[in-house]
Design a protein around this motif. Structure first.
Motif, PDB file in Angstrom:
ATOM      1  N   VAL A  46      11.381   7.925   1.332  1.00 16.55           N
ATOM      2  CA  VAL A  46      10.600   6.875   1.471  1.00 16.55           C
ATOM      3  C   VAL A  46      10.571   5.999   2.533  1.00 16.55           C
ATOM      4  N   THR A  47       9.685   5.791   3.506  1.00 14.97           N
ATOM      5  CA  THR A  47       9.975   4.664   4.510  1.00 14.97           C
ATOM      6  C   THR A  47       8.928   3.664   4.398  1.00 14.97           C
ATOM      7  N   LEU A  48       9.427   2.406   4.309  1.00 18.03           N
ATOM      8  CA  LEU A  48       8.531   1.317   4.477  1.00 18.03           C
ATOM      9  C   LEU A  48       8.232   0.595   5.736  1.00 18.03           C
ATOM     10  N   LEU A  49       6.796   0.759   6.306  1.00 12.28           N
ATOM     11  CA  LEU A  49       6.524   0.303   7.463  1.00 12.28           C
ATOM     12  C   LEU A  49       5.894  -1.146   7.237  1.00 12.28           C
ATOM     13  N   ASP A  50       5.969  -1.966   8.557  1.00 16.92           N
ATOM     14  CA  ASP A  50       5.257  -3.137   8.602  1.00 16.92           C
ATOM     15  C   ASP A  50       3.975  -3.067   9.183  1.00 16.92           C
ATOM     16  N   SER A  51       3.347  -4.170   9.468  1.00 19.89           N
ATOM     17  CA  SER A  51       1.989  -4.249   9.922  1.00 19.89           C
ATOM     18  C   SER A  51       1.812  -3.454  11.345  1.00 19.89           C
ATOM     19  N   GLU A  52       2.910  -3.602  12.028  1.00 20.17           N
ATOM     20  CA  GLU A  52       2.827  -2.877  13.342  1.00 20.17           C
ATOM     21  C   GLU A  52       3.356  -1.348  13.272  1.00 20.17           C
ATOM     22  N   LEU A  53       3.487  -0.824  12.000  1.00 19.14           N
ATOM     23  CA  LEU A  53       3.947   0.744  11.964  1.00 19.14           C
ATOM     24  C   LEU A  53       5.511   0.839  12.303  1.00 19.14           C
ATOM     25  N   VAL A 107      12.921  -3.524  -6.035  1.00 21.87           N
ATOM     26  CA  VAL A 107      12.501  -3.915  -4.531  1.00 21.87           C
ATOM     27  C   VAL A 107      11.110  -4.525  -4.338  1.00 21.87           C
ATOM     28  N   GLU A 108      11.162  -5.724  -3.993  1.00 21.78           N
ATOM     29  CA  GLU A 108      10.070  -6.318  -3.896  1.00 21.78           C
ATOM     30  C   GLU A 108       9.519  -6.372  -2.442  1.00 21.78           C
ATOM     31  N   ALA A 109       8.548  -5.677  -1.980  1.00 21.10           N
ATOM     32  CA  ALA A 109       8.033  -5.378  -0.565  1.00 21.10           C
ATOM     33  C   ALA A 109       6.490  -5.499  -0.410  1.00 21.10           C
ATOM     34  N   ARG A 110       5.998  -6.500  -1.047  1.00 25.23           N
ATOM     35  CA  ARG A 110       4.581  -6.289  -1.186  1.00 25.23           C
ATOM     36  C   ARG A 110       3.758  -6.561   0.250  1.00 25.23           C
ATOM     37  N   HIS A 111       4.630  -6.854   1.333  1.00 24.70           N
ATOM     38  CA  HIS A 111       4.073  -7.040   2.630  1.00 24.70           C
ATOM     39  C   HIS A 111       4.254  -5.610   3.429  1.00 24.70           C
ATOM     40  N   THR A 113       4.008  -1.232   3.979  1.00 23.06           N
ATOM     41  CA  THR A 113       3.400   0.061   3.583  1.00 23.06           C
ATOM     42  C   THR A 113       4.301   1.430   3.191  1.00 23.06           C
ATOM     43  N   ALA A 114       4.281   1.895   2.030  1.00 24.34           N
ATOM     44  CA  ALA A 114       5.091   2.903   1.834  1.00 24.34           C
ATOM     45  C   ALA A 114       4.539   4.301   2.261  1.00 24.34           C
ATOM     46  N   VAL A 115       5.307   5.266   2.932  1.00 26.20           N
ATOM     47  CA  VAL A 115       4.742   6.686   3.497  1.00 26.20           C
ATOM     48  C   VAL A 115       5.968   7.462   3.215  1.00 26.20           C
ATOM     49  N   PRO A 116       5.573   8.570   3.396  1.00 26.98           N
ATOM     50  CA  PRO A 116       6.489   9.668   3.154  1.00 26.98           C
ATOM     51  C   PRO A 116       7.827   9.631   4.425  1.00 26.98           C
ATOM     52  N   ALA A 117       8.987   9.538   4.236  1.00 26.21           N
ATOM     53  CA  ALA A 117      10.071   9.303   5.231  1.00 26.21           C
ATOM     54  C   ALA A 117       9.785  10.583   6.302  1.00 26.21           C
ATOM     55  N   PHE A 118       9.906   9.990   7.460  1.00 29.90           N
ATOM     56  CA  PHE A 118       9.750  11.141   8.508  1.00 29.90           C
ATOM     57  C   PHE A 118      10.865  12.241   8.688  1.00 29.90           C
ATOM     58  N   ILE A 119      10.410  13.415   9.234  1.00 29.40           N
ATOM     59  CA  ILE A 119      11.335  14.511   9.352  1.00 29.40           C
ATOM     60  C   ILE A 119      11.265  14.909  10.849  1.00 29.40           C
ATOM     61  N   ASP A 120      12.397  14.927  11.445  1.00 21.38           N
ATOM     62  CA  ASP A 120      12.738  15.170  12.913  1.00 21.38           C
ATOM     63  C   ASP A 120      13.321  16.878  12.773  1.00 21.38           C
ATOM     64  N   GLN A 121      12.590  17.798  13.127  1.00 20.05           N
ATOM     65  CA  GLN A 121      13.124  18.951  13.120  1.00 20.05           C
ATOM     66  C   GLN A 121      13.950  19.562  14.327  1.00 20.05           C
ATOM     67  N   HIS A 122      14.222  18.765  14.963  1.00 21.06           N
ATOM     68  CA  HIS A 122      14.914  18.811  16.215  1.00 21.06           C
ATOM     69  C   HIS A 122      15.767  17.932  17.053  1.00 21.06           C
ATOM     70  N   ARG A 140       0.609  -1.444  -0.099  1.00 19.55           N
ATOM     71  CA  ARG A 140      -0.100  -0.128  -0.116  1.00 19.55           C
ATOM     72  C   ARG A 140       0.915   1.109   0.060  1.00 19.55           C
ATOM     73  N   ILE A 141       0.220   2.173  -0.496  1.00 18.71           N
ATOM     74  CA  ILE A 141       0.997   3.637  -0.400  1.00 18.71           C
ATOM     75  C   ILE A 141       0.070   4.517   0.269  1.00 18.71           C
ATOM     76  N   TYR A 142       0.539   5.324   1.064  1.00 21.91           N
ATOM     77  CA  TYR A 142      -0.020   6.629   1.828  1.00 21.91           C
ATOM     78  C   TYR A 142       0.899   7.960   1.545  1.00 21.91           C
ATOM     79  N   ALA A 143       0.145   8.608   0.545  1.00 30.06           N
ATOM     80  CA  ALA A 143       0.878   9.739  -0.055  1.00 30.06           C
ATOM     81  C   ALA A 143       0.912  11.288   0.665  1.00 30.06           C
ATOM     82  N   PRO A 144       0.226  11.482   1.879  1.00 28.14           N
ATOM     83  CA  PRO A 144      -0.223  10.598   2.850  1.00 28.14           C
ATOM     84  C   PRO A 144      -1.582   9.962   2.789  1.00 28.14           C
ATOM     85  N   GLU A 145      -2.502  10.572   1.918  1.00 27.31           N
ATOM     86  CA  GLU A 145      -3.748   9.986   1.447  1.00 27.31           C
ATOM     87  C   GLU A 145      -3.488   8.613   0.914  1.00 27.31           C
TER      88      GLU A 145
END
Length: 395
Positions: free
Chosen positions: A365-372, A56-60, A62-71, A19-24
């Motif tokens: 891009v960050t790839l998350l598992d079912s536990e986020l 890169v096969e990662a059907r298991h 979820t792709a989301v925007p890579a996180f940003i840490d501002q501090h 799945r892809i959240y773009a974030p939608e």
């Protein structure tokens, strides 16, 4: 016949995910990277034969925007108890393993043994290791220490400098800046950033002093400075300050940054609790961000302000608090992502290239598992963290 080119050396990368959240959420399940950016999004993309593509096969996952840490105290914070209490530098592995692709480095209390030049060198080192890294010029104290001797020059001439921070207010460790000094510093930062085509955020450290957010309230009430120019952090230091932060955000349509404190005494002052409270008070989720204060010090002082002990902050709490917001259904995933991705990109002025999965945006891009839990982190199209590998630094 020429030998086949190794996968890792190919010019294009194709991610095939569940799945892809773009974030939608998107209908697409494939992402094509080219030259560090997202070139295509689609379902079961077909790549012409002979193209230099790494798949890169990662059907298991979820792709989301890579996180940003501002501090992030990338060079280490601390020092309040002497040289033996200086915190260590953060590593690229520690950043990427939490799904974080972009960091903004800060100096804190100690801008004597650590300088803006040290910070710039560390930021450039992280970039060489594959992390997207920026920095604030300045530190707790006034006048702010700079690279060039002038705030405006730092912003205009140093590409990595995107703002001022963390300037301390309402804290016994601050320089106790007068209101006119706060106004002049923010104004100089704004103009220097305009000359460089940057937003020029002013990142304010909030202590537990009785003045709270009053200096920023006066700044926005008595000057022409727009609310987007400043962001107060550590607003969940205590309950009264958190309540004041909610009122500040609603009154000025302003942004506030919650810190995922490792040592939060009460659950309602944790990153999870603070975001939940702000939302209940009616603060729009778009006005809230979360950061880690990673590798900064967690000092303890007695009633007289004397140092009595310290721990070092990490970034695991940031991800854990964020995961909890989704798991306990405080926010759906697509809105929760804004707290550590899209909203952060906007307040920093990086929203034209980061915080979304869209064609033309940076391939972060960050790839998350079912536990986020982050399993892979890509920055500018290159994999800088893979949980299945054993090495402790990006390839």
């Amino acid at each position: 016949m020429r030998p086949a080119e190794p996968q890792e050396n190919r010019l294009l990368t194709l991610l095939r995910v569940g799945r892809i959240y773009a974030p939608e959420p998107l209908e697409a399940n494939d992402i094509l990277f080219a030259d560090g950016r997202i070139a295509a999004l689609g379902r079961d993309l077909e790549i012409p034969a002979g193209w230099p593509v790494r798949v890169v096969e990662a059907r298991h996952l979820t792709a989301v925007p890579a996180f940003i840490d501002q501090h992030v105290h990338v060079t280490g914070g601390g020092g309040e108890g002497g040289c033996g209490t200086r915190c260590p530098e953060i590593t690229a592995y520690e950043i990427a393993s939490m799904g974080i692709g972009t960091v903004v480095g800060v100096l804190g209390t100690d801008s004597i043994s650590r300088s803006p030049a040290d910070l710039l060198a560390k930021v450039r080192g992280l970039r060489a290791e594959g992390i997207s890294a920026f920095m604030y010029t300045g530190a707790y104290r006034v006048p702010p220490p700079t690279l060039t001797g002038d705030l405006q020059r730092d912003l205009a001439w140093i590409p990595e400098v995107i703002g001022l921070g963390e300037l301390a207010i309402s804290d016994h460790r601050s320089s106790q800046p007068r209101q006119d000094e706060v106004e002049r510093i923010v104004s100089d930062t704004r103009v220097g950033a305009m000359l460089a085509g940057k937003l020029g955020i002013c990142h304010f450290h909030l202590g537990d002093g009785k003045r709270g957010l009053e200096p920023l309230r006066r700044l926005l009430s008595e000057t022409e400075i727009p609310a987007e120019q400043v962001i107060p952090t550590h607003v969940n230091r205590h309950r009264d300050l958190l309540e004041e932060a909610a009122d500040y955000a609603l009154t000025f349509d302003a942004n506030v940054d919650v810190t995922a404190f490792d040592d939060a005494d009460e659950d309602d002052l944790s990153g999870f609790g603070a975001v939940s409270r702000l939302l209940r008070r009616g603060v729009p989720v778009e006005r809230i961000t979360m950061s880690s204060d990673c590798n900064g010090s967690l000092p303890e002082f007695d009633d007289r302000g004397a140092y009595i002990g310290m721990r070092v902050a990490g970034n695991t709490t940031l991800i854990a608090d964020w995961q909890r917001l989704v798991r306990e259904e405080v926010l759906p995933l697509e809105q929760a992502l804004g707290l550590i991705s899209g909203n952060v990109a906007r307040v920093l002025g990086l929203h034209a290239s980061k915080g979304r999965l869209a064609i033309g945006f940076d391939a972060d891009v960050t790839l998350l598992d079912s536990e986020l839990q982050p399993q892979q982190t890509f920055v500018a199209g290159k994999c800088v963290y893979d949980a299945s590998r054993t090495e402790r630094s990006p390839p």
